[in-house]
Design a protein around this motif. Structure first.
Motif, PDB file in Angstrom:
ATOM      1  N   GLY A 217     -73.103  13.214 -98.069  1.00  0.00           N
ATOM      2  CA  GLY A 217     -73.285  11.832 -97.670  1.00  0.00           C
ATOM      3  C   GLY A 217     -72.784  10.847 -98.704  1.00  0.00           C
ATOM      4  O   GLY A 217     -73.151  10.924 -99.878  1.00  0.00           O
ATOM      5  N   ALA A 218     -71.915   9.934 -98.271  1.00  0.00           N
ATOM      6  CA  ALA A 218     -71.517   8.756 -99.055  1.00  0.00           C
ATOM      7  C   ALA A 218     -71.168   9.080-100.501  1.00  0.00           C
ATOM      8  O   ALA A 218     -71.644   8.441-101.433  1.00  0.00           O
ATOM      9  N   GLY A 219     -70.321  10.068-100.704  1.00  0.00           N
ATOM     10  CA  GLY A 219     -69.966  10.482-102.052  1.00  0.00           C
ATOM     11  C   GLY A 219     -68.664   9.874-102.544  1.00  0.00           C
ATOM     12  O   GLY A 219     -67.779   9.549-101.749  1.00  0.00           O
ATOM     13  N   PRO A 220     -68.510   9.729-103.867  1.00  0.00           N
ATOM     14  CA  PRO A 220     -67.234   9.267-104.448  1.00  0.00           C
ATOM     15  C   PRO A 220     -66.227  10.414-104.519  1.00  0.00           C
ATOM     16  O   PRO A 220     -65.910  10.921-105.589  1.00  0.00           O
ATOM     17  N   TYR A 221     -65.716  10.824-103.366  1.00  0.00           N
ATOM     18  CA  TYR A 221     -64.834  11.988-103.287  1.00  0.00           C
ATOM     19  C   TYR A 221     -63.488  11.712-103.945  1.00  0.00           C
ATOM     20  O   TYR A 221     -62.863  12.622-104.475  1.00  0.00           O
ATOM     21  N   TYR A 344     -71.110  11.929 -93.922  1.00  0.00           N
ATOM     22  CA  TYR A 344     -71.797  10.729 -93.445  1.00  0.00           C
ATOM     23  C   TYR A 344     -71.427   9.563 -94.365  1.00  0.00           C
ATOM     24  O   TYR A 344     -71.416   9.705 -95.586  1.00  0.00           O
ATOM     25  N   HIS A 345     -71.148   8.404 -93.763  1.00  0.00           N
ATOM     26  CA  HIS A 345     -70.812   7.223 -94.570  1.00  0.00           C
ATOM     27  C   HIS A 345     -71.018   5.975 -93.710  1.00  0.00           C
ATOM     28  O   HIS A 345     -70.990   6.047 -92.476  1.00  0.00           O
ATOM     29  N   ILE A 385     -81.157   7.191 -96.046  1.00  0.00           N
ATOM     30  CA  ILE A 385     -82.332   7.548 -95.246  1.00  0.00           C
ATOM     31  C   ILE A 385     -81.893   8.272 -93.978  1.00  0.00           C
ATOM     32  O   ILE A 385     -82.468   9.306 -93.598  1.00  0.00           O
ATOM     33  N   GLU A 386     -80.866   7.743 -93.321  1.00  0.00           N
ATOM     34  CA  GLU A 386     -80.373   8.381 -92.093  1.00  0.00           C
ATOM     35  C   GLU A 386     -79.801   9.765 -92.388  1.00  0.00           C
ATOM     36  O   GLU A 386     -79.962  10.704 -91.590  1.00  0.00           O
ATOM     37  N   PHE A 387     -79.136   9.901 -93.525  1.00  0.00           N
ATOM     38  CA  PHE A 387     -78.572  11.197 -93.914  1.00  0.00           C
ATOM     39  C   PHE A 387     -79.673  12.236 -94.055  1.00  0.00           C
ATOM     40  O   PHE A 387     -79.600  13.318 -93.473  1.00  0.00           O
TER      41      PHE A 387
END
Length: 393
Positions: A217-221, A344-345, A385-387
């Protein structure tokens, strides 16, 4: 399950003799571990601390905190993590492997505090493995890599190996055909993707981990893409201004070629250098939100108030060297996922901008092993929270 008398005897032995043990000069076996604490997390307290709700479900969880060996720049390090299992459980077939979000405080990590993934252990009777990361937990005396997701992924895999050894000696039986579910949000999302990447590239790690699915989820890939966005808006107030010091300190801690030529005074504005905030980061005694508030309230909340002129100016030797190091952490290149990954993002995420996910989609968007859920609204915390609701509950 092995006898708790046996575990208690082992713990007493560690308390008496553990302080005498020293690292060897030669590289140790990856499965080495040393238990430092065993405690029990009450299910009601654990679930309420994470969700804020009183849920009359789940069982109490045994948490074994341990030391293990890993590496950074070929140096052998002793790091910490934990493994949890549901009490009075004889056999487990699932392992939930959680990589936690960014923190600058030493005790906000799995061996010291409840973590979201532990709910899975309590409510679904699975095993939980959580690395603390270098510089946190019992390794707070070591430099903290912060955003070096490649290094953190490798060190987390070493934690997983040590946890398997610990479970074999002290925990419930692990099924021969166990399944591992790899999860993480924010920084943990990138570390989890780094683990998925390593599993695909290394057959030996793939055989050990039994990885079935990764949830990121929402990572700095792609940290280069994220930094490019920040630099394109030098006067824009950042939601997490601390992300720039995180990135810079990561490079200086883990890149010998960069640290041989430059130090912090080359990267940061004079005002930030004199503010004392960077020194507070190094103590590991301050929460991320507190440090970020210090930066914001002191006026160091935009790229041009945080960075030096040499780093802000495109094409300088410093800017080029920094970008080259960031490119080494790009998790969106060099591999093809064959094991399922869910991403997820949120489009409104200002802490880890969606450009990081866009970079991955541009290279892997047609891969059928990847599923992507993009939220139209919601900040970084809301999406977190949704993740966790989607993945854990």
């Amino acid at each position: 399950m092995k006898s708790y008398l046996k575990i208690t005897f082992a713990l007493l032995t560690i308390l008496f003799f553990g302080s005498c043990q020293k690292d060897t000069d030669e590289a140790p076996e990856a499965e080495w571990y040393q238990i430092v604490k065993i405690d029990t997390l009450a299910s009601s307290n654990l679930i309420k601390s994470i969700t804020g709700m009183d849920i009359g479900l789940g069982v109490d969880v045994v948490r074994a905190s341990f030391l293990y060996h890993s590496k950074a720049n070929d140096a052998i390090l002793t790091l910490s993590g934990c493994v949890c299992w549901p009490i009075r459980t004889a056999t487990c077939s699932d392992i939930w492997f959680e990589n936690h979000y960014t923190t600058s405080k030493w005790d906000q990590c799995p061996s010291q505090a409840p973590m979201p993934g532990m709910i899975k252990c309590s409510m679904y009777r699975t095993i939980y493995v959580g690395p603390d990361y270098q510089g946190l937990g019992l390794s707070r005396n070591l430099p903290q890599p912060y955003f070096n997701t490649v290094l953190l992924a490798d060190q987390s895999i070493d934690c997983f190996k040590a946890a398997l050894s610990l479970l074999k000696d002290w925990g419930p039986e692990v099924s021969e055909n166990y399944s591992t579910y790899n999860i993480g949000y924010s920084l943990g999302g990138a570390v989890s993707l780094g683990i998925a990447r390593r599993v695909e590239l290394d057959p030996e790690i793939r055989e050990i981990m039994h990885l079935k699915h990764s949830y990121c989820g929402a990572g700095p890939y792609d940290q280069g893409a994220m930094m490019d966005l920040f630099l394109s808006q030098p006067d824009e107030v950042l939601d997490l201004a601390l992300s720039i010091p995180f990135a810079i300190k990561s490079m200086l801690f883990t890149s010998p070629s960069l640290s041989a030529k430059y130090n912090e005074s080359d990267f940061f504005s004079q005002g930030l250098l004199e503010s004392g905030i960077l020194e507070k980061m190094d103590t590991r005694n301050y929460e991320t939100d507190n440090l970020n508030s210090m930066m914001y309230n002191s006026g160091y909340n935009t790229p041009n108030t945080i960075m030096s002129a040499g780093l802000l100016q495109d094409g300088t030797p410093l800017a080029i060297a920094f970008r080259q190091e960031l490119d080494k952490l790009n998790l969106t290149v060099g591999w093809t996922p064959t094991i399922p990954i869910s991403l997820y993002h949120s489009k409104e995420d200002k802490i880890v901008p969606i450009v990081c996910l866009d970079s991955l989609k541009a290279k892997m968007g047609d891969n059928t092993n990847i599923t992507i859920q993009v939220f139209e609204t919601g900040n970084h915390q809301d999406t977190g929270i949704e993740f966790y609701k989607a993945v854990l509950l």
